[in-house]
Design an enzyme around this catalytic site. Structure first.
Site, PDB file in Angstrom:
ATOM      1  CD  GLU A 132     -12.592  12.100 -13.144  1.00 23.80           C
ATOM      2  OE1 GLU A 132     -11.558  12.707 -13.049  1.00 23.80           O
ATOM      3  OE2 GLU A 132     -13.512  11.992 -13.794  1.00 23.80           O
ATOM      4  NE  ARG A 267     -22.855  13.306   1.497  1.00 25.73           N
ATOM      5  CZ  ARG A 267     -22.431  14.490   1.092  1.00 25.73           C
ATOM      6  NH1 ARG A 267     -23.039  15.578   1.260  1.00 25.73           N
ATOM      7  NH2 ARG A 267     -21.450  14.385   0.346  1.00 25.73           N
ATOM      8  CD  GLN A 303     -19.519   0.408  38.077  1.00 27.62           C
ATOM      9  OE1 GLN A 303     -18.688   1.435  37.986  1.00 27.62           O
ATOM     10  NE2 GLN A 303     -20.376   0.750  39.218  1.00 27.62           N
ATOM     11  CB  ILE A 362     -16.569  -6.407  24.821  1.00 31.18           C
ATOM     12  CG1 ILE A 362     -16.715  -4.961  25.223  1.00 31.18           C
ATOM     13  CG2 ILE A 362     -17.569  -7.529  25.450  1.00 31.18           C
ATOM     14  CD1 ILE A 362     -18.392  -4.639  24.927  1.00 31.18           C
ATOM     15  CD  GLU A 388     -22.853   7.009  -0.987  1.00 27.84           C
ATOM     16  OE1 GLU A 388     -23.820   7.902  -1.252  1.00 27.84           O
ATOM     17  OE2 GLU A 388     -23.206   5.811  -1.480  1.00 27.84           O
ATOM     18  N   GLY A 389     -18.619  10.930   0.630  1.00 29.53           N
ATOM     19  CA  GLY A 389     -18.180  11.802   1.427  1.00 29.53           C
ATOM     20  C   GLY A 389     -17.728  11.615   2.711  1.00 29.53           C
ATOM     21  CB  THR A 390     -14.202  11.917   3.863  1.00 31.40           C
ATOM     22  OG1 THR A 390     -14.088  13.325   3.843  1.00 31.40           O
ATOM     23  CG2 THR A 390     -13.254  11.312   2.910  1.00 31.40           C
ATOM     24  CB  SER A 391     -15.898  11.698   8.834  1.00 27.65           C
ATOM     25  OG  SER A 391     -16.413  10.279   9.139  1.00 27.65           O
ATOM     26  CD  GLU A 392     -11.719  13.555   7.763  1.00 27.87           C
ATOM     27  OE1 GLU A 392     -11.169  12.817   8.716  1.00 27.87           O
ATOM     28  OE2 GLU A 392     -12.276  12.849   6.792  1.00 27.87           O
TER      29      GLU A 392
END
Length: 408
Positions: A132, A267, A303, A362, A388-392
């Site tokens: 919401e 998840r 490299q 690249i 679906e749920g933040t990284s925090e």
């Protein structure tokens, strides 16, 4: 009995992978840029997927109940390798289906999940409505109310949902609402809103940074009345749960939050989507580095570039291992004692952002243009540390699980 965890997919899983890869390569990728620019639901591609059996309840049920646990992750990775926006248009319905599977009775599952997909000649989509305007990560702030009209055995829903995939264009909406605000998240329940129900309308359609072929909108609920049978799990089960909550007795394994039950189940699948995006970007960058010459040699001979690609590949494979582990655990009813589901989504989402950014680097200036797909992949990846749920929030869930402390 639990199946043995294996990193070697069987013949059935490999056949599905190759089948979906062909669809992703031949149908989704050629159309990806067009539908990204149009920012519209790719109905013709969804219909093509339905005719082939990819967009169907039967297909996803087979993958969901595959005892190996890797059916859904393999399917999600291949489709999102094709394109994330189109992929989400094809699989977005499954979030609503998972909500019914996680919270509904057998009769409700049998009644509503087929209607979410329609038929190959008349495809439908479904929407799961939880977030919401003032209740995203803070699900306890949810204001949509569901009030029971005992005389008519109906529930009356009022409120506004946002960020709903397929919101407003769906045949079936699954809505999370509060039935007892004093109980916070433990006073929530999920309801099915059948096709054509008066009072449900689409609000604002969002113009997004990425996954633009996937429809995202507000859903307005104004005096929406649904039969009592549309309460997922049934009123008797709800009354028992609310009574326990009022007495302060916690339900084993958590507070019975309807939205969280859906998100926890989905998840690892969302993590697999992110892996598909990351793998696609890595492959573009690898091919480019082997063919692009500067100073008389392919840039992969340097490299600096080769090590970037090594890190990209390592993170993609590590993310896949976390997703497969969590998916196997879920299918075999193994508890996520260390929030393994959240681990998989967290790492895969962050990996998609990292890998797509490295791919753009690249490719240099070419990576910043829409002539190459990594620009779109980078935009698409950004949502995987948010929805679906933040990284925090994932880190919070993991920290609470491993410490046993009420970390805030």
């Amino acid at each position: 009995m639990s199946s043995t965890f294996s990193l070697d997919p069987g013949a059935d899983q490999l056949a599905v992978r190759d089948w979906l890869h062909g669809f992703a390569a031949d149908v989704m990728r050629p159309a990806a840029a067009e539908w990204d620019e149009r920012e519209e639901t790719p109905w013709p591609i969804i219909q093509e997927a339905a005719k082939l059996g990819i967009y169907s309840l039967d297909f996803y049920a087979q993958q969901y109940f595959d005892p190996s646990g890797v059916g859904i992750p393999i399917a999600m990775e291949e489709l999102f390798w094709g394109d994330a926006g189109i992929g989400l248009s094809i699989v977005g319905t499954t979030l609503a289906a998972v909500a019914v599977l996680a919270n509904g009775t057998d009769e409700q599952i049998g009644t509503w999940t087929p209607q979410m997909f329609g038929t190959p000649d008349d495809v439908k989509v479904a929407a799961f409505c939880s977030s919401e305007p003032d209740a995203g990560s803070d699900v306890g702030a949810l204001r949509t109310r569901a009030v029971y009209d005992e005389a008519k055995d109906e529930w009356v829903l009022n409120g506004t949902k946002t960020w709903a995939t397929n919101g407003g264009i769906a045949a079936v909406h699954v809505v999370v609402a509060s039935v007892d605000p004093e109980l916070g998240t433990r006073g929530h329940a999920s309801f099915v809103v059948p096709p054509g129900t008066p009072g449900l309308s689409q609000g604002q359609k969002f113009k997004k940074h990425g996954i633009r072929a996937s429809h995202t909108a507000e859903v307005v609920l104004d005096g929406v009345r649904v039969p009592g049978s549309c309460l997922l799990g049934g009123k008797e089960k709800l009354d028992e749960r609310l009574a326990r909550a009022r007495e302060g007795v916690k339900r084993a394994g958590g507070g019975g939050n309807a939205a969280m039950a859906t998100f926890e189940a989905s998840r690892p699948a969302v993590g697999a989507q992110a892996i598909g995006i990351a793998r696609a970007a890595y492959e573009v960058a690898l091919d480019y580095a082997k063919t692009r010459e500067q100073f008389g040699r392919p840039i992969i001979d340097n490299q600096g570039v080769a090590f970037q690609l090594a890190d990209m590949k390592t993170r993609v494979d590590a993310a896949r291992l976390l997703v497969w582990r969590a998916s196997w655990m879920a299918v075999n009813n193994q508890p996520f004692t260390s929030a393994e589901g959240s681990m998989s989504k967290l790492y895969a989402g962050e990996t998609a952002k990292f890998v797509t950014a490295q791919a753009m680097q690249i490719l240099g200036g070419n990576g910043f243009t829409r002539e190459y797909p990594v620009e779109r992949m980078h935009r698409d990846s950004a949502i995987y540390s948010i929805f679906e749920g933040t990284s925090e929030i994932q880190r919070l869930v993991i920290a609470r699980a491993v410490s046993g402390m009420p970390i805030r």
